[in-house]
Design a protein around this motif. Structure first.
Motif, short mmCIF file in Angstrom:
data_model
loop_
_atom_site.label_atom_id
_atom_site.label_comp_id
_atom_site.label_asym_id
_atom_site.label_seq_id
_atom_site.Cartn_x
_atom_site.Cartn_y
_atom_site.Cartn_z
N ASN A 107 49.26 33.05 40.78
CA ASN A 107 49.09 32.12 39.66
C ASN A 107 47.70 32.27 39.07
O ASN A 107 46.84 32.94 39.63
N THR A 108 47.49 31.63 37.95
CA THR A 108 46.23 31.77 37.23
C THR A 108 45.05 31.22 38.02
O THR A 108 43.97 31.84 38.05
N MET A 109 45.22 30.09 38.68
CA MET A 109 44.09 29.50 39.42
C MET A 109 43.64 30.41 40.56
O MET A 109 42.44 30.51 40.82
N THR A 110 44.56 31.05 41.23
CA THR A 110 44.18 31.99 42.29
C THR A 110 43.34 33.12 41.70
O THR A 110 42.32 33.51 42.27
N ALA A 111 43.76 33.62 40.55
CA ALA A 111 43.01 34.70 39.89
C ALA A 111 41.62 34.22 39.45
O ALA A 111 40.63 34.93 39.65
N VAL A 112 41.55 33.03 38.89
CA VAL A 112 40.26 32.47 38.45
C VAL A 112 39.32 32.33 39.64
O VAL A 112 38.16 32.74 39.59
N GLU A 113 39.81 31.75 40.72
CA GLU A 113 38.98 31.55 41.90
C GLU A 113 38.48 32.89 42.46
O GLU A 113 37.32 33.01 42.85
N TYR A 114 39.36 33.88 42.51
CA TYR A 114 38.94 35.20 43.01
C TYR A 114 37.86 35.80 42.10
O TYR A 114 36.82 36.26 42.58
N LEU A 115 38.10 35.80 40.80
CA LEU A 115 37.14 36.41 39.87
C LEU A 115 35.80 35.68 39.91
O LEU A 115 34.74 36.32 39.89
N ARG A 116 35.82 34.37 40.01
CA ARG A 116 34.55 33.61 40.12
C ARG A 116 33.82 33.98 41.41
O ARG A 116 32.60 34.09 41.42
N SER A 117 34.57 34.15 42.49
CA SER A 117 33.95 34.50 43.77
C SER A 117 33.31 35.88 43.72
O SER A 117 32.44 36.19 44.54
N GLN A 118 33.72 36.69 42.76
CA GLN A 118 33.17 38.04 42.61
C GLN A 118 32.12 38.11 41.49
O GLN A 118 31.75 39.18 41.04
#
Length: 72
Positions: A39-50
């Motif tokens: 989902n989008t939130m999983t992607a957002v959280e991953y990209l922010r963590s990077q």
């Protein structure tokens, strides 16, 4: 502000804010894959963590037509 406009000057073409390294490309591509698989939130959280910038996250996850082309 992101720009996807080609600037041409004396046989030199540049694209402002283009990804410049393979590692960052892989991170963004994985974020896109996470959005598609989860989902989008999983992607957002991953990209922010990077440490991917919010403007890039917003562009790649909400505007698929403005994503960088994949080249083999």
């Amino acid at each position: 502000m992101n720009q996807d406009i080609l600037d041409q000057d004396d046989d030199h073409v540049s694209i402002p804010y283009q990804r410049r390294d393979d590692q960052r490309t892989e991170i963004v591509d994985l974020g896109i894959a996470l959005q598609q698989r989860s989902n989008t939130m999983t992607a957002v959280e991953y990209l922010r963590s990077q440490d991917v910038g919010n403007d890039v996250i917003e562009r790649v996850l909400t505007e698929p037509g403005r994503r960088r082309a994949w080249y083999a």
